[in-house]
Enzyme design. Structure first.
Site, short mmCIF file in Angstrom:
data_model
loop_
_atom_site.label_atom_id
_atom_site.label_comp_id
_atom_site.label_asym_id
_atom_site.label_seq_id
_atom_site.Cartn_x
_atom_site.Cartn_y
_atom_site.Cartn_z
N THR A 44 0.84 -1.21 0.00
CA THR A 44 0.00 0.00 0.00
C THR A 44 0.87 1.26 0.00
O THR A 44 0.58 2.24 -0.69
CB THR A 44 -0.91 0.00 1.25
OG1 THR A 44 -1.72 -1.17 1.22
CG2 THR A 44 -1.80 1.23 1.30
N HIS A 47 2.10 1.92 -3.44
CA HIS A 47 1.08 2.60 -4.26
C HIS A 47 1.07 4.09 -3.94
O HIS A 47 0.93 4.93 -4.84
CB HIS A 47 -0.31 2.01 -3.99
CG HIS A 47 -0.50 0.64 -4.55
ND1 HIS A 47 -0.65 0.40 -5.90
CD2 HIS A 47 -0.57 -0.57 -3.96
CE1 HIS A 47 -0.81 -0.90 -6.11
NE2 HIS A 47 -0.76 -1.51 -4.94
N GLU A 68 2.22 0.05 9.42
CA GLU A 68 2.76 -1.15 10.07
C GLU A 68 3.82 -0.69 11.06
O GLU A 68 4.84 -0.14 10.66
CB GLU A 68 3.38 -2.08 9.01
CG GLU A 68 2.38 -2.45 7.92
CD GLU A 68 2.99 -3.35 6.84
OE1 GLU A 68 4.21 -3.63 6.89
OE2 GLU A 68 2.24 -3.76 5.94
N ARG A 204 11.35 -14.72 -5.19
CA ARG A 204 10.30 -14.80 -4.18
C ARG A 204 10.04 -16.24 -3.76
O ARG A 204 9.82 -16.53 -2.58
CB ARG A 204 9.00 -14.19 -4.72
CG ARG A 204 9.14 -12.69 -4.91
CD ARG A 204 7.89 -12.11 -5.54
NE ARG A 204 7.80 -10.69 -5.20
CZ ARG A 204 6.67 -10.03 -5.04
NH1 ARG A 204 5.52 -10.64 -5.20
NH2 ARG A 204 6.68 -8.76 -4.73
N TYR A 291 -10.64 -9.02 3.79
CA TYR A 291 -10.16 -7.65 3.92
C TYR A 291 -9.58 -7.45 5.32
O TYR A 291 -10.25 -7.77 6.31
CB TYR A 291 -11.32 -6.68 3.68
CG TYR A 291 -10.95 -5.24 3.92
CD1 TYR A 291 -10.00 -4.60 3.11
CD2 TYR A 291 -11.53 -4.52 4.96
CE1 TYR A 291 -9.66 -3.29 3.34
CE2 TYR A 291 -11.19 -3.19 5.18
CZ TYR A 291 -10.25 -2.59 4.38
OH TYR A 291 -9.91 -1.29 4.61
ZN ZN Z 1 0.15 -3.15 5.22
#
Ligand code: ZN
Length: 345
Positions: A44, A47, A68, A204, A291
């Site tokens: 996020t 972005h 976070e 990854r 979510y």
């Molecule tokens: Zn996060």
């Protein structure tokens, strides 16, 4: 006491974040003030850094970003009970409303009026963060601040992974970003039989095998059907955890699921994407959108699992001082990293 702090702010529309001096937040009677020690950089935040269409539509400027975090309580509001100065903590970054039916029923994660710190409200990329005491999650001594700073994304992983019973099941995780990797680790921890994780990025997938006992599959090179045969799975995967937002990944998941299989969707596809619904209907597949975290059940479960042996620390691949935040963001934007953690002091 000083009244200003250093913070990373989206100061104006456009790419980047700016290091600014901002006032230390004043807390209300139901809030605490947290001195931030470590923060995680989220997709996020990338972005928001990039200032893509979503960010431009969603994020007000100026805004201190970041959600976070781990730190220590340095001030408590006068109505706050059960928390005191010196308490180490992380916290739920979704600030919920209290009026909706779901919220009043205790399903806080389904409240439609939710606002996010670092997205809609002042965030955690700062020396100090104001947070409602309700949102604070105290950290036991067994969980250090570095892990505390990634409990938000671990919570996404735990919420997704625990959407369905995984005991003895064969689980397919599509997308080996940090949350996909942690979801795979949780699936393994709670007793899945095979945990297969797919991506098209071999770095990854290599990281995934360092974090958990999972079968990595590069779907750019290997067919999932062949993997099923190799693992002697008779029909297919019982549960799918879609963490990539990739249309191709969802197609492969549906294709390789058993009849009556279950899918938890956390990955966010860009815009609308074509879905072969008839195949989903005929396979009698259950799909659940996921979510955030189930507040506070997910927090409880993940702390309990960390205390009984779940180890996700290897997912943190880079640590930077906040002085080097540009380099930290460039590392994340490169796409080859796991979690990147910023040290504030
Ligand atoms: Zn996060």
């Amino acid at each position: 006491m000083t009244t200003t702090m250093m913070a990373l702010q989206k100061s104006r529309p456009g790419p980047g974040l700016w290091r600014v001096t901002a006032p230390i937040p004043e807390i209300g009677p139901d809030d605490v003030l947290i001195r931030v020690s470590k923060t995680g950089i989220c997709g996020t935040d990338i972005h928001i850094w990039n200032w893509d269409e979503w960010a431009a539509r969603t994020v007000p400027v100026p805004l201190i970003t970041g959600h976070e975090f781990a730190g220590e309580i340095v001030e408590v509001g006068r109505n706050v009970t059960g928390l005191s100065v010196g308490q180490r903590c992380s916290g739920e970054g979704h600030l919920i409303g209290r009026d909706s039916r779901q919220s009043r029923a205790g399903k806080f994660h389904l409240d439609p009026a939710t606002r996010g710190i670092g997205v809609n409200e002042q965030g955690a990329f700062a020396e100090y963060l104001r947070l409602p005491a309700f949102n604070v999650v105290p950290l036991p001594d067994t969980i250090d601040d570095e892990i505390g700073a990634i409990l938000d994304p671990l919570g996404n992983a735990v919420h997704t992974a625990l959407s369905f019973d995984l005991v003895g099941e064969d689980v397919l995780v599509t997308g080996a970003g940090p949350i996909g990797i942690m979801a795979a680790a949780v699936a393994r921890h709670v007793g899945a039989r095979h945990v297969v994780i797919t991506d098209v990025n071999s770095d990854r997938l290599a990281l995934a095998t360092k974090v958990a006992d999972v079968v990595p599959v590069n779907v750019g090179k290997e067919d999932l059907g062949a993997v099923k045969t190799r693992l002697r799975m008779r029909e297919g995967f019982d549960v799918g955890l879609e963490m990539s937002g990739s249309q191709a990944a969802l197609d492969q998941m549906v294709e390789n699921l058993v009849m009556g299989g279950r899918i938890a969707l956390l990955g966010i596809p860009p815009g609308k994407s074509p879905v072969d619904w008839s195949r989903i209907v005929f396979k009698a597949i259950t799909i659940k959108g996921v979510y955030g975290r189930e507040i506070f059940e997910t927090w409880y479960k993940m702390i309990a699992m960390l205390e009984n042996g779940l180890d996700v620390r290897p997912v943190i691949t880079h640590r930077f001082s906040v002085d080097d935040f540009v380099q930290a963001f460039e590392t994340m934007r490169g796409g080859g990293s796991g979690k990147v953690v910023l040290h504030w002091h």
